[in-house]
Design an enzyme around this catalytic site. Structure first.
Site, PDB file in Angstrom:
ATOM      1  CB  SER A   1      -0.953   0.092   1.274  1.00  0.00           C
ATOM      2  OG  SER A   1      -1.676   1.079   1.158  1.00  0.00           O
TER       3      SER A   1
ATOM      4  CE  LYS B   1      -4.690   0.145   0.335  1.00  0.00           C
ATOM      5  NZ  LYS B   1      -5.494  -0.505   1.457  1.00  0.00           N
TER       6      LYS B   1
ATOM      7  CE  LYS C   1      -3.991   3.788   2.120  1.00  0.00           C
ATOM      8  NZ  LYS C   1      -5.263   3.614   2.562  1.00  0.00           N
TER       9      LYS C   1
ATOM     10  CG  ASP D   1      -7.714   2.449   0.367  1.00  0.00           C
ATOM     11  OD1 ASP D   1      -8.932   3.160   0.624  1.00  0.00           O
ATOM     12  OD2 ASP D   1      -7.153   2.054   1.430  1.00  0.00           O
TER      13      ASP D   1
ATOM     14  CD  GLU E   1      -8.863  -0.585   0.489  1.00  0.00           C
ATOM     15  OE1 GLU E   1      -8.010  -1.090  -0.003  1.00  0.00           O
ATOM     16  OE2 GLU E   1      -8.754  -0.735   1.679  1.00  0.00           O
TER      17      GLU E   1
ATOM     18  CG  ASP F   1     -10.656  -0.761   4.893  1.00  0.00           C
ATOM     19  OD1 ASP F   1     -11.129  -1.142   5.881  1.00  0.00           O
ATOM     20  OD2 ASP F   1      -9.368  -0.344   4.503  1.00  0.00           O
TER      21      ASP F   1
ATOM     22  CE  LYS G   1      -7.442  -2.185   6.747  1.00  0.00           C
ATOM     23  NZ  LYS G   1      -7.484  -0.730   6.541  1.00  0.00           N
TER      24      LYS G   1
ATOM     25  N   GLY H   1      -4.303  -4.216   6.228  1.00  0.00           N
ATOM     26  CA  GLY H   1      -3.319  -4.239   7.157  1.00  0.00           C
ATOM     27  C   GLY H   1      -3.568  -2.700   7.752  1.00  0.00           C
TER      28      GLY H   1
HETATM   29  O1  OSB Z   1      -7.001   1.999   4.274  1.00  0.00           O
HETATM   30  O2  OSB Z   1      -6.033   0.298   4.179  1.00  0.00           O
HETATM   31  C1  OSB Z   1      -6.089   1.247   4.698  1.00  0.00           C
HETATM   32  C2  OSB Z   1      -3.096   1.884   6.719  1.00  0.00           C
HETATM   33  C3  OSB Z   1      -3.643   2.479   8.071  1.00  0.00           C
HETATM   34  C4  OSB Z   1      -5.094   2.795   7.924  1.00  0.00           C
HETATM   35  C5  OSB Z   1      -5.892   2.330   6.811  1.00  0.00           C
HETATM   36  C6  OSB Z   1      -5.399   1.680   5.832  1.00  0.00           C
HETATM   37  C7  OSB Z   1      -3.904   1.542   5.623  1.00  0.00           C
HETATM   38  C8  OSB Z   1      -3.277   0.804   4.718  1.00  0.00           C
HETATM   39  C9  OSB Z   1      -1.987   0.419   5.083  1.00  0.00           C
HETATM   40  O3  OSB Z   1      -3.584   1.080   3.645  1.00  0.00           O
HETATM   41  C10 OSB Z   1      -1.787  -1.073   4.761  1.00  0.00           C
HETATM   42  C11 OSB Z   1      -0.604  -1.829   5.184  1.00  0.00           C
HETATM   43  O4  OSB Z   1      -0.625  -2.116   6.716  1.00  0.00           O
HETATM   44  O5  OSB Z   1       0.558  -2.029   4.688  1.00  0.00           O
HETATM   45 MG    MG Z   2      -8.451   1.130   3.097  1.00  0.00          MG
END
Ligand code: OSB
Ligand code: MG
Length: 367
Positions: free
Chosen positions: A135, A161, A163, A188, A213, A238, A262, A290
C-alpha cells in the site's frame, strides 16, 4: 484453557517514512501489544487502533480504556473451552471491535499453541504461502510516486495499492498505468469522495484497476451501492464493514464486489472467518488488509490470509517496508509476490520481549 494473566504494553515504533492517506497520516506509531498467559502457555496480539479517530472511532486511548477497564478484568481468571467463548460473559460491551479483537486474537494464538499447531492451521488455513501486495501512501509528486512504485515492483509485490484523494487521483493513476502497463494496481480513497463525484470516479474505469477501495463515507452502504451501479471498477469496502451484519447488508444492497477483511476492524478472527465464509458463499473475493502493524499483528494477518477465500493479494508487506527493525524474528519477507505462512506453534515467530520491554512507555497487568 484458563486465562490466568494479561499484560498490556504500549511501545512507540517509527515507520521508515510518513504514510499519508486521504483522512490523515502517521509516522510515529503507538503500538499496543497484549500478552495473555495461562497453563504455561502464552498468546500475543496487537491492537490496531490508531492515534486519532480518522480511520475508526477507536483510538489508542479508547482501546486502552476498554481493554483495561472492561475487557481484561472480565476475561482474566476465566476458563474457556476455546477462543469463540472469550466474550460469552460480556456480550453487553457494544462496539470497540479493535479492543475486543486484541483479546480474541491473543486467545487464538494461545489456543493454537495449546494444540501445538500454527495459528494458520488452527484457523483453517489451507495455503503455505499467501499472495501479497503493498500500500503506497499519497506522495507529493508523480516522480516520487513512480520511483517508489518501481522499487516495490522490483521487490516482487503481486499488486500495488495507491492511496488517492481529490486532486491526486485520475491523472496520477493514468500516469502510473502508462509507466507500468502490466502491474496490478488498485486505488484506496479512504472515504474521500461523495456520490456527486461519480462522473470523476467513472474515469477510473479506463485504467484497468482491480478495484477502488472505500470511495465514499466510512459508514455508508446505500451510496456505495448506487456508485457500484454507475462504475465498472469493482468497489471494495474497508471502513464500512465492521460486522457480519454489515457484510450481509452490503451483499443485499450490492454495495461492493470485494471486501478487505482486517481482523482488528471486524472484532477478531471469529468474525473475520464468518465474513470470509459469507463472501465465499456469494462467490465473491476477500483479501486481508493491514493497519501498519508490527510483526505481531502481521503474523496474525498472514495466518488469516491463508484461508481459502483470501484469493486476492493482501496489504501484508515485508517487515522492512515498515520498520528499521521489527519486534519479531525472523522478520517477514516477500519473494515472488508471496509471503510464507509461519508453521511453528501459534503465530510462529519469536517475539523480542527484551526489546519490547526496553521500549515500553506504558504497561498494565491483570491477574
Ligand atoms: O485504508 O487500508 C487502509 C493503513 C492505515 C489505515 C488504513 C489503511 C492503511 C493501509 C496500510 O492501507 C496497509 C498496510 O498495513 O500496509
Ligand atoms: Mg483501506
Amino acid at each position: 484453557m484458563k486465562i490466568e494473566r494479561a499484560t498490556l504494553r504500549e511501545i512507540p515504533l517509527r515507520l521508515k517514512e510518513y504514510f499519508e492517506i486521504s483522512s490523515g497520516g502517521s509516522q510515529d506509531r503507538r503500538i499496543v501489544l497484549l500478552t495473555l498467559e495461562g497453563e504455561g502457555l502464552e498468546g500475543w496480539s496487537e491492537c490496531v487502533a490508531g492515534d486519532d479517530p480518522s480511520y475508526s472511532y477507536e483510538t489508542t486511548e479508547t482501546a486502552w480504556h476498554i481493554l483495561s477497564d472492561f475487557l481484561l478484568p472480565r476475561v482474566v481468571g476465566r476458563d474457556i473451552a476455546g477462543p469463540e467463548e472469550v466474550f460469552s460473559s460480556i456480550p453487553w460491551v457494544r462496539g470497540h471491535g479493535m479492543a475486543k479483537a486484541a483479546v480474541e486474537m491473543a486467545t487464538w494464538d494461545m489456543a493454537a499453541r495449546a494444540d501445538g499447531v500454527s495459528l494458520s492451521r488452527k484457523l483453517g488455513g489451507t495455503r503455505g504461502a499467501v499472495p501479497v501486495g503493498v500500500s503506497v501512501g499519497i506522495k507529493p509528486s508523480d516522480q516520487a510516486l513512480h520511483e517508489q512504485v518501481a522499487g516495490f515492483i522490483a521487490d516482487g509485490y503481486a499488486r500495488v495499492k495507491i492511496k488517492i484523494k481529490p486532486g491526486r487521483d485520475v491523472e496520477m493513476l493514468a500516469g502510473l498505468r502508462e509507466a507500468f502497463p502490466d502491474t496490478l494496481f488498485m486505488a484506496d480513497a479512504n472515504s474521500a469522495y461523495t456520490l456527486g463525484d461519480a462522473d470523476r470516479l467513472r474515469e477510473l474505469d479506463a485504467l484497468d484497476l482491480m478495484m477502488i477501495e472505500q470511495p465514499l463515507r466510512y459508514d455508508d452502504f446505500l451510496e456505495h451501492a448506487r456508485l457500484q451501479e454507475m462504475i465498472e471498477t469493482p468497489v471494495c469496502l474497508d471502513e464500512s464493514i465492521k460486522t457480519v451484519g454489515d457484510t450481509a447488508l452490503a451483499l443485499h444492497l450490492g454495495s461492493c464486489r470485494i471486501i478487505n477483511i482486517k481482523p482488528g476492524r471486524v472484532g477478531g478472527f471469529a468474525s473475520s472467518r464468518a465474513i470470509h465464509d459469507m463472501m465465499r458463499a456469494a462467490g465473491l473475493a476477500v483479501w486481508c488488509g493491514g493497519m501498519l502493524e508490527s510483526g505481531v499483528g502481521r503474523a496474525h494477518n498472514v495466518a488469516l490470509a491463508s484461508l481459502p477465500g483470501f484469493t486476492l493479494p493482501g496489504d501484508i508487506s515485508a517487515s522492512r517496508r515498515y520498520w528499521e527493525q521489527d519486534i519479531v524474528s525472523p522478520e517477514f519477507e516477500v519473494a515472488n509476490g508471496e509471503m510464507q505462512v509461519p508453521t511453528g506453534p501459534g503465530i510462529g515467530v519469536e517475539v523480542d520481549v527484551d526489546r519490547i520491554e526496553a521500549l515500553t512507555t506504558r504497561k498494565a497487568t491483570f491477574g
